[in-house]
Write a protein that holds these residues in place. Structure first.
Motif, PDB file in Angstrom:
ATOM      1  N   ILE A 196      46.235  28.129  37.604  1.00  0.00           N
ATOM      2  CA  ILE A 196      45.592  28.768  38.763  1.00  0.00           C
ATOM      3  C   ILE A 196      46.527  29.773  39.423  1.00  0.00           C
ATOM      4  O   ILE A 196      46.137  30.908  39.725  1.00  0.00           O
ATOM      5  CB  ILE A 196      45.141  27.693  39.774  1.00  0.00           C
ATOM      6  CG1 ILE A 196      44.019  26.846  39.173  1.00  0.00           C
ATOM      7  CG2 ILE A 196      44.664  28.345  41.074  1.00  0.00           C
ATOM      8  CD1 ILE A 196      43.649  25.639  40.003  1.00  0.00           C
ATOM      9  N   VAL A 197      47.782  29.372  39.634  1.00  0.00           N
ATOM     10  CA  VAL A 197      48.748  30.262  40.284  1.00  0.00           C
ATOM     11  C   VAL A 197      49.010  31.495  39.429  1.00  0.00           C
ATOM     12  O   VAL A 197      49.042  32.637  39.933  1.00  0.00           O
ATOM     13  CB  VAL A 197      50.058  29.504  40.580  1.00  0.00           C
ATOM     14  CG1 VAL A 197      51.140  30.476  41.041  1.00  0.00           C
ATOM     15  CG2 VAL A 197      49.830  28.427  41.635  1.00  0.00           C
ATOM     16  N   ALA A 198      49.197  31.292  38.113  1.00  0.00           N
ATOM     17  CA  ALA A 198      49.448  32.427  37.220  1.00  0.00           C
ATOM     18  C   ALA A 198      48.244  33.363  37.183  1.00  0.00           C
ATOM     19  O   ALA A 198      48.400  34.593  37.209  1.00  0.00           O
ATOM     20  CB  ALA A 198      49.765  31.917  35.813  1.00  0.00           C
ATOM     21  N   THR A 199      47.028  32.791  37.150  1.00  0.00           N
ATOM     22  CA  THR A 199      45.813  33.618  37.117  1.00  0.00           C
ATOM     23  C   THR A 199      45.681  34.453  38.389  1.00  0.00           C
ATOM     24  O   THR A 199      45.416  35.658  38.327  1.00  0.00           O
ATOM     25  CB  THR A 199      44.574  32.719  36.949  1.00  0.00           C
ATOM     26  OG1 THR A 199      44.674  31.996  35.719  1.00  0.00           O
ATOM     27  CG2 THR A 199      43.304  33.562  36.938  1.00  0.00           C
ATOM     28  N   LEU A 200      45.887  33.822  39.532  1.00  0.00           N
ATOM     29  CA  LEU A 200      45.771  34.545  40.800  1.00  0.00           C
ATOM     30  C   LEU A 200      46.855  35.620  40.921  1.00  0.00           C
ATOM     31  O   LEU A 200      46.590  36.726  41.403  1.00  0.00           O
ATOM     32  CB  LEU A 200      45.872  33.574  41.971  1.00  0.00           C
ATOM     33  CG  LEU A 200      44.698  32.580  42.123  1.00  0.00           C
ATOM     34  CD1 LEU A 200      44.966  31.621  43.273  1.00  0.00           C
ATOM     35  CD2 LEU A 200      43.391  33.321  42.343  1.00  0.00           C
ATOM     36  N   GLY A 201      48.062  35.296  40.480  1.00  0.00           N
ATOM     37  CA  GLY A 201      49.149  36.272  40.547  1.00  0.00           C
ATOM     38  C   GLY A 201      48.847  37.509  39.729  1.00  0.00           C
ATOM     39  O   GLY A 201      49.045  38.648  40.189  1.00  0.00           O
ATOM     40  N   LEU A 202      48.348  37.292  38.508  1.00  0.00           N
ATOM     41  CA  LEU A 202      48.031  38.428  37.649  1.00  0.00           C
ATOM     42  C   LEU A 202      46.824  39.202  38.163  1.00  0.00           C
ATOM     43  O   LEU A 202      46.803  40.435  38.123  1.00  0.00           O
ATOM     44  CB  LEU A 202      47.762  37.930  36.224  1.00  0.00           C
ATOM     45  CG  LEU A 202      48.989  37.433  35.456  1.00  0.00           C
ATOM     46  CD1 LEU A 202      48.573  36.635  34.226  1.00  0.00           C
ATOM     47  CD2 LEU A 202      49.866  38.610  35.038  1.00  0.00           C
ATOM     48  N   LYS A 203      45.827  38.492  38.651  1.00  0.00           N
ATOM     49  CA  LYS A 203      44.606  39.150  39.118  1.00  0.00           C
ATOM     50  C   LYS A 203      44.877  40.068  40.310  1.00  0.00           C
ATOM     51  O   LYS A 203      44.323  41.168  40.403  1.00  0.00           O
ATOM     52  CB  LYS A 203      43.566  38.086  39.495  1.00  0.00           C
ATOM     53  CG  LYS A 203      42.266  38.626  40.061  1.00  0.00           C
ATOM     54  CD  LYS A 203      41.538  39.537  39.078  1.00  0.00           C
ATOM     55  CE  LYS A 203      40.999  38.786  37.892  1.00  0.00           C
ATOM     56  NZ  LYS A 203      40.235  39.679  36.977  1.00  0.00           N
ATOM     57  N   PHE A 204      45.757  39.626  41.218  1.00  0.00           N
ATOM     58  CA  PHE A 204      45.939  40.383  42.458  1.00  0.00           C
ATOM     59  C   PHE A 204      47.187  41.261  42.484  1.00  0.00           C
ATOM     60  O   PHE A 204      47.251  42.206  43.261  1.00  0.00           O
ATOM     61  CB  PHE A 204      45.971  39.421  43.649  1.00  0.00           C
ATOM     62  CG  PHE A 204      44.635  38.827  43.970  1.00  0.00           C
ATOM     63  CD1 PHE A 204      43.681  39.566  44.657  1.00  0.00           C
ATOM     64  CD2 PHE A 204      44.300  37.554  43.551  1.00  0.00           C
ATOM     65  CE1 PHE A 204      42.436  39.036  44.942  1.00  0.00           C
ATOM     66  CE2 PHE A 204      43.049  37.012  43.828  1.00  0.00           C
ATOM     67  CZ  PHE A 204      42.120  37.758  44.521  1.00  0.00           C
ATOM     68  N   PHE A 205      48.174  40.968  41.661  1.00  0.00           N
ATOM     69  CA  PHE A 205      49.421  41.722  41.735  1.00  0.00           C
ATOM     70  C   PHE A 205      49.741  42.522  40.473  1.00  0.00           C
ATOM     71  O   PHE A 205      50.728  43.246  40.444  1.00  0.00           O
ATOM     72  CB  PHE A 205      50.587  40.773  42.058  1.00  0.00           C
ATOM     73  CG  PHE A 205      50.425  40.076  43.383  1.00  0.00           C
ATOM     74  CD1 PHE A 205      50.576  40.766  44.577  1.00  0.00           C
ATOM     75  CD2 PHE A 205      50.077  38.737  43.434  1.00  0.00           C
ATOM     76  CE1 PHE A 205      50.410  40.134  45.800  1.00  0.00           C
ATOM     77  CE2 PHE A 205      49.904  38.083  44.653  1.00  0.00           C
ATOM     78  CZ  PHE A 205      50.075  38.784  45.836  1.00  0.00           C
ATOM     79  N   ALA A 206      48.911  42.372  39.428  1.00  0.00           N
ATOM     80  CA  ALA A 206      49.095  43.168  38.221  1.00  0.00           C
ATOM     81  C   ALA A 206      48.037  44.256  38.184  1.00  0.00           C
ATOM     82  O   ALA A 206      47.121  44.296  39.009  1.00  0.00           O
ATOM     83  CB  ALA A 206      49.018  42.280  36.983  1.00  0.00           C
ATOM     84  N   ARG A 207      48.154  45.128  37.226  1.00  0.00           N
ATOM     85  CA  ARG A 207      47.208  46.235  37.087  1.00  0.00           C
ATOM     86  C   ARG A 207      46.726  46.318  35.643  1.00  0.00           C
ATOM     87  O   ARG A 207      47.313  45.744  34.735  1.00  0.00           O
ATOM     88  CB  ARG A 207      47.879  47.574  37.479  1.00  0.00           C
ATOM     89  CG  ARG A 207      48.247  47.667  38.957  1.00  0.00           C
ATOM     90  CD  ARG A 207      47.000  47.792  39.829  1.00  0.00           C
ATOM     91  NE  ARG A 207      47.338  47.942  41.238  1.00  0.00           N
ATOM     92  CZ  ARG A 207      47.480  46.933  42.080  1.00  0.00           C
ATOM     93  NH1 ARG A 207      47.334  45.680  41.635  1.00  0.00           N
ATOM     94  NH2 ARG A 207      47.771  47.145  43.353  1.00  0.00           N
ATOM     95  N   GLY A 208      45.622  47.039  35.461  1.00  0.00           N
ATOM     96  CA  GLY A 208      45.119  47.318  34.127  1.00  0.00           C
ATOM     97  C   GLY A 208      44.718  46.056  33.372  1.00  0.00           C
ATOM     98  O   GLY A 208      44.122  45.134  33.915  1.00  0.00           O
ATOM     99  N   MET A 209      45.101  46.009  32.087  1.00  0.00           N
ATOM    100  CA  MET A 209      44.674  44.908  31.233  1.00  0.00           C
ATOM    101  C   MET A 209      45.276  43.582  31.655  1.00  0.00           C
ATOM    102  O   MET A 209      44.672  42.525  31.433  1.00  0.00           O
ATOM    103  CB  MET A 209      45.057  45.217  29.774  1.00  0.00           C
ATOM    104  CG  MET A 209      44.302  44.375  28.764  1.00  0.00           C
ATOM    105  SD  MET A 209      42.504  44.528  28.999  1.00  0.00           S
ATOM    106  CE  MET A 209      41.989  42.894  28.482  1.00  0.00           C
ATOM    107  N   LEU A 210      46.456  43.599  32.265  1.00  0.00           N
ATOM    108  CA  LEU A 210      47.057  42.352  32.747  1.00  0.00           C
ATOM    109  C   LEU A 210      46.168  41.705  33.802  1.00  0.00           C
ATOM    110  O   LEU A 210      46.008  40.480  33.838  1.00  0.00           O
ATOM    111  CB  LEU A 210      48.449  42.617  33.328  1.00  0.00           C
ATOM    112  CG  LEU A 210      49.551  42.984  32.345  1.00  0.00           C
ATOM    113  CD1 LEU A 210      50.848  43.295  33.098  1.00  0.00           C
ATOM    114  CD2 LEU A 210      49.778  41.848  31.346  1.00  0.00           C
ATOM    115  N   SER A 211      45.561  42.524  34.648  1.00  0.00           N
ATOM    116  CA  SER A 211      44.661  41.999  35.670  1.00  0.00           C
ATOM    117  C   SER A 211      43.327  41.583  35.071  1.00  0.00           C
ATOM    118  O   SER A 211      42.782  40.530  35.404  1.00  0.00           O
ATOM    119  CB  SER A 211      44.444  43.055  36.760  1.00  0.00           C
ATOM    120  OG  SER A 211      43.540  42.592  37.739  1.00  0.00           O
ATOM    121  N   VAL A 212      42.783  42.391  34.163  1.00  0.00           N
ATOM    122  CA  VAL A 212      41.495  42.107  33.551  1.00  0.00           C
ATOM    123  C   VAL A 212      41.531  40.801  32.751  1.00  0.00           C
ATOM    124  O   VAL A 212      40.580  40.026  32.747  1.00  0.00           O
ATOM    125  CB  VAL A 212      41.068  43.278  32.638  1.00  0.00           C
ATOM    126  CG1 VAL A 212      39.839  42.907  31.814  1.00  0.00           C
ATOM    127  CG2 VAL A 212      40.775  44.514  33.477  1.00  0.00           C
TER     128      VAL A 212
END
Length: 475
Positions: A196-212
Motif C-alpha cells: 500500500i505504501v509503495a503504491t501510494l508513493g509511486l502514484k502520487f510522487f512519481a510521473r509517467g509510467m511509474l505512476s500509471v
C-alpha cells in the motif's frame, strides 16, 4: 504527454495511424502493465472463493494457473476484437479489454466453497451472459435512459463494497487462515502495508509510467519484501516455474458446461451495467484522444466485442471481459490514439496467456502481498462509484431511491441468513446484494414521480436530510 517524435498532432489523434514498431511495441506493453494486475485478480478471487486458491491445500490448486492463463489470453483476444474488428464487432478504437470486477459479486456466491465442480455452472453463465451482452449492441443507445448516474453510481459503489472484505481477508492471511493463530499477524499485515505504501508513493510522487503502473510496481516491492522475510522462497518460485509448461493451448469446456438459472440471470443483468460502462469508456477515448464524440457505430461495435469476447472466454475457462477505464486515462496521458499500439499490447497479452510459466510466477505471490494491492484496487472501485454519484441531483426523490436500494442490497449482503428459506437460485441472486440494489434502483427511478416535497422525507431522515446538489441533474 504526447511525444512529437511519434507523429504529427493530426496523426496522434488518428486511430488508424501506425507509429514505428520501435515505439508502438513499448507503448502497447505500457497499456498491458497498466491493467495487468486488475486483469488477473478476478480469477484469483474466484479460485479463492471456490476453495482452491492461494493458501489452500486443495489438490485443485494447480487449476488456478489455468484460470490466470485464460485471463491473460482472452483479455488479449477481446482487445484484438476491439482494435482490428471482425465485421461489425469492435469499435476500431484503442480499447483495452480485461477481466471485469463487476461480475465478482455474482461469481463469488455461485462458487463459494464448491471447488472446481462449481465452474461448469459459472462458465455456462459467462457464455450465455456474453451472448446476451453482445445482443445489447443492437439497442444500447435506447436503454441508457434506464441507467442514469444515480443507478450506475450506486451499482459501482455496491461492487466495491461487496469486494473490500476480500482485500482485508487477503491482507490478514487469506480465508484458509481464518481461525488460526497466524491470521491477522503483524507479519501478514506488514507485507500488505508495504504494498500500500509503495503504491501510494509511486502514484502520487512519481510521473509517467511509474505512476500509471503503481499497483503493479507496488506488488513487486511487496514481493521482494516477502522474499526477504521468508514468506516466499526461491525454491518455491523455482519449483513453480519448472513444473509449468512452456506453451499450452486453451481447452474448450475444460470444466464442463451447466445451465444455472442463477448464473444466467446474474450475468445477463450485470451485462447491462457493463455495457453502459463500455459506452462511457468509448466516449472518454474519443473525447480525450481525438477531441470528438463517439459514433453510434463505434458504441455498438464496442458492445458487440464486449459480449463476444466474454462468450468466447467462457467456452475456454476465461471470465467476463469489459473495457478497462484505466487505459482510457493512459491514452489521454500519452496523447497517442492509435489502435495499432493497443493491438501490440493485445498480442503481448496473448503470448503471455499461451505461456503458463507467466502464471506460475504470479501464483507464487503471497496472498498477503496481493491483499495490499486488492485493498487499493477495490477501494478505488468504491471511490469511482462515489464519483459517479457526484453527478446526481440530490433532491429528496433521489435520496429515497438511493436509500432504499442501498439498505436492501447492502443489508442482504451483510446478513445472507435473512433469506435462507428462499430457493437456492433466488438466494444466490439476493445475497449478492448487487442485483437487488440495482433492480430496486432501476425500478424506483423509472416509476417514482419526479418531484417530492421537501417535508416528505424530514420525518425519516432524523434531521440529517442533505441539501447537496450534483453537477448534473439525475432523473
Amino acid at each position: 504527454m504526447a511525444d512529437g517524435s511519434i507523429g504529427t498532432p493530426a496523426q496522434l489523434r488518428d486511430p488508424n495511424y501506425t507509429p514505428p514498431l520501435s515505439q508502438a511495441i513499448p507503448l502497447g506493453i505500457q497499456h498491458v502493465l497498466a491493467m495487468f494486475v486488475s486483469n488477473v485478480t478476478p480469477a484469483i478471487i474466484v479460485a479463492g472463493a471456490a476453495g482452491f486458491g492461494f493458501g489452500s491445500n486443495s489438490p485443485d490448486f494447480p487449476e488456478l494457473l489455468y484460470l490466470i492463463q485464460m485471463s491473460m489470453l482472452f483479455a488479449g483476444v477481446a482487445t484484438l476484437l476491439q482494435t482490428i474488428t471482425l465485421g461489425p464487432v469492435g469499435a476500431a478504437l484503442p480499447i483495452v479489454q480485461g477481466t471485469s470486477f463487476a461480475f465478482l459479486p455474482i461469481m463469488i456466491p455461485l462458487v463459494a466453497g464448491k471447488g472446481v465442480d462449481a465452474l461448469g455452472a459459472l462458465y455456462g453463465g459467462v457464455l450465455i451472459g456474453g451472448v446476451f451482452h453482445a445482443v445489447l449492441g443492437l439497442f444500447i443507445g435506447k436503454i441508457r435512459f434506464a441507467l442514469p448516474p444515480l443507478v450506475t453510481g450506486l451499482v459501482v459503489t455496491m461492487i466495491g463494497l461487496a469486494l473490500v472484505k476480500v482485500g482485508i481477508q487477503y491482507a490478514a492471511g487469506g480465508v484458509p487462515a481464518i481461525g488460526k493463530p497466524e491470521y491477522g499477524s503483524l507479519l501478514n499485515w506488514s507485507a500488505a502495508l508495504v504494498v500500500i505504501v509503495a503504491t501510494l508513493g509511486l502514484k502520487f510522487f512519481a510521473r509517467g509510467m511509474l505512476s500509471v503502473s503503481a499497483v503493479l510496481l507496488g506488488l513487486l516491492v511487496g514481493y521482494i519484501y516477502a522474499l526477504t522475510v521468508g514468506m516466499v522462497s526461491f525454491d518455491v518460485i523455482g519449483n513453480s516455474w519448472s513444473r509449468a509448461a512452456g506453451f499450452a493451448l486453451p481447452v474448450p469446456f475444460k470444466y464442463g458446461f451447466e445451465f444455472s438459472f442463477a448464473a444466467i440471470i446474474g450475468f445477463c443483468l450485470m451485462a447491462f451495467v457493463s455495457a453502459v460502462e463500455t459506452v462511457g469508456d468509448v466516449s472518454g477515448i474519443t473525447r480525450g484522444g481525438a477531441g470528438r464524440e463517439a459514433t453510434d457505430k463505434e458504441i455498438a461495435g464496442a458492445t458487440y466485442a464486449d459480449g463476444l469476447g466474454s462468450a468466447v472466454a467462457g467456452v475456454f475457462g476465461g471470465l467476463p471481459n469489459t473495457s478497462f477505464s484505466q487505459n482510457v486515462g493512459l491514452i489521454a496521458m500519452t496523447g497517442v490514439m492509435s489502435r495499432h499500439v493497443v493491438t501490440c499490447g493485445a498480442i503481448f497479452l496473448i503470448i503471455c496467456g499461451l505461456v503458463p510459466k507467466v502464471g506460475a510466477i504470479i501464483r507464487t505471490i503471497p496472498i498477503e502481498v496481493l491483499g495490499g494491492g486488492v485493498i487499493v484496487m477495490f477501494g478505488m472501485v468504491v471511490a469511482a462509484g462515489i464519483s459517479m454519484l457526484s453527478d446526481v441531483n440530490w433532491n429528496r426523490r433521489n435520496m429515497v431511491v438511493f436509500a432504499i436500494s442501498l439498505s436492501v442490497g447492502l443489508g442482504l449482503q451483510l446478513e445472507p441468513g435473512a433469506v435462507q428459506y428462499l430457493p437456492d437460485t433466488l438466494r444466490i441472486l439476493m445475497t449478492s446484494g448487487l442485483l437487488p440494489a440495482a433492480v430496486i434502483a432501476i425500478v424506483l427511478n423509472l416509476v417514482l414521480p419526479e418531484e417530492l416535497a421537501d417535508s416528505a422525507t424530514e420525518e425519516v431522515s432524523g434531521g440529517l436530510a442533505g441539501r447537496g446538489q450534483g453537477s448534473l441533474g439525475g432523473k
